[in-house]
Enzyme design. Structure first.
Site, PDB file in Angstrom:
ATOM      1  N   GLU A  81      13.608 -19.194  26.957  1.00 19.27           N
ATOM      2  CA  GLU A  81      14.810 -18.979  27.757  1.00 19.27           C
ATOM      3  C   GLU A  81      14.504 -18.666  29.222  1.00 19.27           C
ATOM      4  OE1 GLU A  81      16.885 -15.979  25.543  1.00 19.27           O
ATOM      5  OE2 GLU A  81      17.938 -17.458  24.325  1.00 19.27           O
ATOM      6  N   GLU A 112      -0.257 -15.961   9.032  1.00 20.14           N
ATOM      7  CA  GLU A 112      -0.233 -14.651   9.675  1.00 20.14           C
ATOM      8  C   GLU A 112      -1.395 -13.763   9.231  1.00 20.14           C
ATOM      9  OE1 GLU A 112       2.497 -11.400   7.729  1.00 20.14           O
ATOM     10  OE2 GLU A 112       3.679 -13.206   8.052  1.00 20.14           O
TER      11      GLU A 112
END
Length: 270
Positions: A81, A112
């Site tokens: 963004e 992960e």
């Protein structure tokens, strides 16, 4: 168990499946109301990280986020963004998620838990000691994040983190840790809820503050925003009308000519 991390502690609510819709919504909302107060307690830690990022970025450095699952997705979201909001290049703020872009939609098995993968991912961007690396992990135990931060520190890179437990392995590794303890989740262990909300709030604060300090906002307006759709073009026209006290036709003409609000403001001659 007293030693159980806060993010794993049992919900303060029982028999959720027996609650009415309004009871569910009200109780979730009541829990959510506590999040900004938990963030407020960490403002000095956020300040230290923001100032460190600003110092590096004003000298040409970049900001990197690493995380897995919800935490990784929030980092990628915040990074993605920045270009449209502040008109900065795509490589100023970079978000990486364990398992790559595929993991934005679906879990990638064991990604992960890999302690070397984050540093491997970061090598694609030639990260250096000019940059800052922030690990995002609600539990504060994600191996992908711990490994990335540890290796970054060995290479002289300033590190920060956003976690939701105290005394976590991630926070112990990071130079500038932010520990936002929001308490047990409404659904036990579901850190996409309050923990995720807290992380999103802090990410908003970090990049917004850094970009303002870097001059990417004028007064309170996104003068560098990318004019990528009709809504944003119209917003740009209104900004120019308000700032320069001109009519809509002239404002639209200036925006079309200079391609950004900032350029139009800098070049307009009364």
């Amino acid at each position: 168990m007293k030693n159980k991390p806060t993010t794993e502690q049992a919900s303060n609510y029982n028999n959720l499946e027996k609650m009415s819709t309004l009871e569910l919504l009200s109780n979730i909302n009541n829990e959510d109301k506590t999040v900004p107060y938990a963030v407020e307690k960490t403002l000095p830690s956020i300040e230290r990280l923001v100032d460190a990022i600003y110092t590096k970025m004003k000298n040409g450095g970049r900001l990197f986020y690493i995380g897995a699952g919800t935490s990784g997705r929030l980092g990628v979201l915040d990074a993605s963004e920045c270009p449209p909001t502040f008109g900065v290049p795509d490589n100023w703020v970079i978000g990486l998620i364990a398992g790559g872009d595929f993991a934005l939609r679906k879990a990638v098995e064991n990604a992960e838990d890999n302690t070397t993968l984050a540093w491997e991912d970061l090598q694609n961007y030639n990260i250096s000691d000019k940059d800052v690396l922030v690990g995002i992990a609600a539990s504060g135990t994600t191996p992908y994040v711990i490994g990335g931060l540890e290796t970054a520190k060995k290479n002289g890179i300033i590190t920060g983190c956003i976690v939701c437990n105290t005394n976590s392995p991630v926070a112990k590794v990071a130079d500038l840790p932010i520990e936002i303890v929001v308490g047990p989740e409404f659904v036990t262990g579901s850190t996409r809820m309050k923990s995720g909300t807290a992380q999103k709030l802090v990410l908003n604060m970090i990049t917004t503050s850094v970009m303002i300090k870097l001059g990417r906002v004028k007064d309170n307006k996104m003068v560098h925003m990318q004019l990528s759709n009709a809504k944003l073009v119209n917003r740009g026209v209104l900004m120019l009308m308000d700032e320069l006290h001109i009519d809509q036709e002239l404002a639209a003409s200036l925006l079309n000519q200079y391609k950004s609000v900032k350029n139009a403001l800098d070049n307009y001659k009364i």
